[in-house]
Design a protein around this motif. Structure first.
Motif, PDB file in Angstrom:
ATOM      1  N   SER A  37       0.833  -1.203   0.000  1.00  0.00           N
ATOM      2  CA  SER A  37       0.000   0.000   0.000  1.00  0.00           C
ATOM      3  C   SER A  37       0.871   1.259   0.000  1.00  0.00           C
ATOM      4  O   SER A  37       0.428   2.322  -0.386  1.00  0.00           O
ATOM      5  CB  SER A  37      -0.917   0.014   1.221  1.00  0.00           C
ATOM      6  OG  SER A  37      -0.184   0.336   2.401  1.00  0.00           O
ATOM      7  N   GLY A  38       2.117   1.121   0.457  1.00  0.00           N
ATOM      8  CA  GLY A  38       3.017   2.259   0.529  1.00  0.00           C
ATOM      9  C   GLY A  38       2.920   3.040   1.832  1.00  0.00           C
ATOM     10  O   GLY A  38       3.677   3.988   2.054  1.00  0.00           O
ATOM     11  N   TYR A  39       2.004   2.662   2.709  1.00  0.00           N
ATOM     12  CA  TYR A  39       1.819   3.367   3.974  1.00  0.00           C
ATOM     13  C   TYR A  39       2.446   2.646   5.161  1.00  0.00           C
ATOM     14  O   TYR A  39       2.434   3.166   6.269  1.00  0.00           O
ATOM     15  CB  TYR A  39       0.325   3.559   4.258  1.00  0.00           C
ATOM     16  CG  TYR A  39      -0.347   4.490   3.285  1.00  0.00           C
ATOM     17  CD1 TYR A  39      -0.233   5.861   3.430  1.00  0.00           C
ATOM     18  CD2 TYR A  39      -1.083   3.990   2.213  1.00  0.00           C
ATOM     19  CE1 TYR A  39      -0.846   6.722   2.537  1.00  0.00           C
ATOM     20  CE2 TYR A  39      -1.706   4.839   1.313  1.00  0.00           C
ATOM     21  CZ  TYR A  39      -1.581   6.207   1.487  1.00  0.00           C
ATOM     22  OH  TYR A  39      -2.187   7.055   0.594  1.00  0.00           O
ATOM     23  N   PHE A  40       2.966   1.463   4.935  1.00  0.00           N
ATOM     24  CA  PHE A  40       3.489   0.647   6.026  1.00  0.00           C
ATOM     25  C   PHE A  40       4.857   0.087   5.654  1.00  0.00           C
ATOM     26  O   PHE A  40       5.217   0.038   4.484  1.00  0.00           O
ATOM     27  CB  PHE A  40       2.536  -0.525   6.334  1.00  0.00           C
ATOM     28  CG  PHE A  40       1.193  -0.071   6.815  1.00  0.00           C
ATOM     29  CD1 PHE A  40       0.953   0.077   8.162  1.00  0.00           C
ATOM     30  CD2 PHE A  40       0.176   0.207   5.920  1.00  0.00           C
ATOM     31  CE1 PHE A  40      -0.292   0.504   8.614  1.00  0.00           C
ATOM     32  CE2 PHE A  40      -1.064   0.633   6.358  1.00  0.00           C
ATOM     33  CZ  PHE A  40      -1.299   0.778   7.705  1.00  0.00           C
ATOM     34  N   TYR A  41       5.591  -0.329   6.668  1.00  0.00           N
ATOM     35  CA  TYR A  41       6.873  -0.991   6.449  1.00  0.00           C
ATOM     36  C   TYR A  41       6.958  -2.192   7.382  1.00  0.00           C
ATOM     37  O   TYR A  41       6.219  -2.287   8.355  1.00  0.00           O
ATOM     38  CB  TYR A  41       8.048  -0.032   6.676  1.00  0.00           C
ATOM     39  CG  TYR A  41       8.227   0.386   8.120  1.00  0.00           C
ATOM     40  CD1 TYR A  41       9.088  -0.308   8.961  1.00  0.00           C
ATOM     41  CD2 TYR A  41       7.527   1.471   8.645  1.00  0.00           C
ATOM     42  CE1 TYR A  41       9.242   0.053  10.285  1.00  0.00           C
ATOM     43  CE2 TYR A  41       7.677   1.840   9.971  1.00  0.00           C
ATOM     44  CZ  TYR A  41       8.532   1.133  10.776  1.00  0.00           C
ATOM     45  OH  TYR A  41       8.677   1.480  12.096  1.00  0.00           O
ATOM     46  N   GLU A  42       7.841  -3.103   7.076  1.00  0.00           N
ATOM     47  CA  GLU A  42       8.036  -4.294   7.902  1.00  0.00           C
ATOM     48  C   GLU A  42       8.876  -3.933   9.108  1.00  0.00           C
ATOM     49  O   GLU A  42      10.002  -3.460   8.972  1.00  0.00           O
ATOM     50  CB  GLU A  42       8.716  -5.402   7.092  1.00  0.00           C
ATOM     51  CG  GLU A  42       9.061  -6.643   7.873  1.00  0.00           C
ATOM     52  CD  GLU A  42       7.868  -7.305   8.532  1.00  0.00           C
ATOM     53  OE1 GLU A  42       7.903  -7.468   9.765  1.00  0.00           O
ATOM     54  OE2 GLU A  42       6.914  -7.649   7.812  1.00  0.00           O
ATOM     55  N   GLY A  43       8.326  -4.167  10.292  1.00  0.00           N
ATOM     56  CA  GLY A  43       9.034  -3.849  11.528  1.00  0.00           C
ATOM     57  C   GLY A  43       9.997  -4.938  11.967  1.00  0.00           C
ATOM     58  O   GLY A  43      10.886  -4.692  12.771  1.00  0.00           O
ATOM     59  N   ASN A  44       9.852  -6.129  11.451  1.00  0.00           N
ATOM     60  CA  ASN A  44      10.716  -7.245  11.813  1.00  0.00           C
ATOM     61  C   ASN A  44      11.960  -7.201  10.928  1.00  0.00           C
ATOM     62  O   ASN A  44      11.896  -7.450   9.729  1.00  0.00           O
ATOM     63  CB  ASN A  44       9.949  -8.560  11.619  1.00  0.00           C
ATOM     64  CG  ASN A  44      10.755  -9.782  11.987  1.00  0.00           C
ATOM     65  OD1 ASN A  44      11.972  -9.733  12.106  1.00  0.00           O
ATOM     66  ND2 ASN A  44      10.067 -10.901  12.141  1.00  0.00           N
ATOM     67  N   SER A  45      13.094  -6.902  11.527  1.00  0.00           N
ATOM     68  CA  SER A  45      14.329  -6.737  10.757  1.00  0.00           C
ATOM     69  C   SER A  45      14.808  -8.036  10.100  1.00  0.00           C
ATOM     70  O   SER A  45      15.566  -7.995   9.139  1.00  0.00           O
ATOM     71  CB  SER A  45      15.437  -6.160  11.642  1.00  0.00           C
ATOM     72  OG  SER A  45      15.683  -7.021  12.730  1.00  0.00           O
ATOM     73  N   ILE A  46      14.352  -9.167  10.593  1.00  0.00           N
ATOM     74  CA  ILE A  46      14.763 -10.450  10.003  1.00  0.00           C
ATOM     75  C   ILE A  46      14.050 -10.678   8.675  1.00  0.00           C
ATOM     76  O   ILE A  46      14.657 -11.093   7.694  1.00  0.00           O
ATOM     77  CB  ILE A  46      14.491 -11.612  10.979  1.00  0.00           C
ATOM     78  CG1 ILE A  46      15.357 -11.458  12.221  1.00  0.00           C
ATOM     79  CG2 ILE A  46      14.733 -12.958  10.305  1.00  0.00           C
ATOM     80  CD1 ILE A  46      15.027 -12.419  13.344  1.00  0.00           C
ATOM     81  N   ILE A  47      12.760 -10.413   8.633  1.00  0.00           N
ATOM     82  CA  ILE A  47      11.979 -10.670   7.424  1.00  0.00           C
ATOM     83  C   ILE A  47      11.969  -9.460   6.487  1.00  0.00           C
ATOM     84  O   ILE A  47      11.644  -9.581   5.303  1.00  0.00           O
ATOM     85  CB  ILE A  47      10.541 -11.125   7.788  1.00  0.00           C
ATOM     86  CG1 ILE A  47       9.830 -11.791   6.613  1.00  0.00           C
ATOM     87  CG2 ILE A  47       9.693  -9.970   8.248  1.00  0.00           C
ATOM     88  CD1 ILE A  47      10.180 -13.203   6.405  1.00  0.00           C
TER      89      ILE A  47
END
Length: 117
Positions: A37-47
Motif C-alpha cells: 500500500s506504501g503506507y506501512f513498512y516491515e518492523g521485523n528486521s529479520i523478514i
C-alpha cells in the motif's frame, strides 16, 4: 477458550500447531498487502529484506514454519506428560502472539480501507 488453552493432549497440541501455521500464512499475506500500500513498512528486521520479494517471502513463510511444525509434531509424539505441559505453554504463547499480530493487521487494513476511500 480457557479449556482449549489448558488442554495439552496430543490431539489438542496438533490442532494448535495447525492454527499457528494458518496464522503464520495469513500474517505474510497481510504484511505484503500492507507494505504494497506504501503506507506501512516491515518492523521485523529479520523478514524485512524478504518482503521486497513477495514470492520468496511467501515461499519462506510457507516452508520453514511448515517444516518446523512437522518436526515438532513428530518429536512431540514421544514427549512425556511434563514435556507436553511445558510445550503447551510455549505453543499457546506463540498462538496468542500470532492472533494479536493478525488482529493488528486486520485493524490496519480496515483503517487503510477507510483512509483511502
Amino acid at each position: 477458550m480457557g479449556k482449549f488453552l489448558k488442554n495439552y493432549t496430543l490431539s489438542s497440541i496438533k490442532i494448535k500447531l495447525i492454527i499457528i501455521y494458518l496464522l503464520n500464512v495469513t500474517d505474510i499475506f497481510f504484511t505484503l498487502i500492507l507494505i504494497n500500500s506504501g503506507y506501512f513498512y516491515e518492523g521485523n528486521s529479520i523478514i524485512s529484506p524478504l518482503v521486497t520479494k513477495p514470492f520468496e517471502a511467501i515461499l519462506l513463510k510457507l516452508t520453514l514454519p511448515g517444516a518446523l511444525i512437522l518436526i515438532l509434531n513428530h518429536r512431540i509424539k514421544k514427549a512425556t506428560t511434563s514435556q507436553l505441559s511445558l510445550s503447551n505453554l510455549a505453543i499457546d504463547g506463540c498462538m496468542i502472539m500470532y492472533l494479536i499480530i493478525n488482529c493488528f493487521h486486520i485493524a490496519w487494513l480496515t483503517l487503510l480501507h477507510f483512509y483511502l476511500h
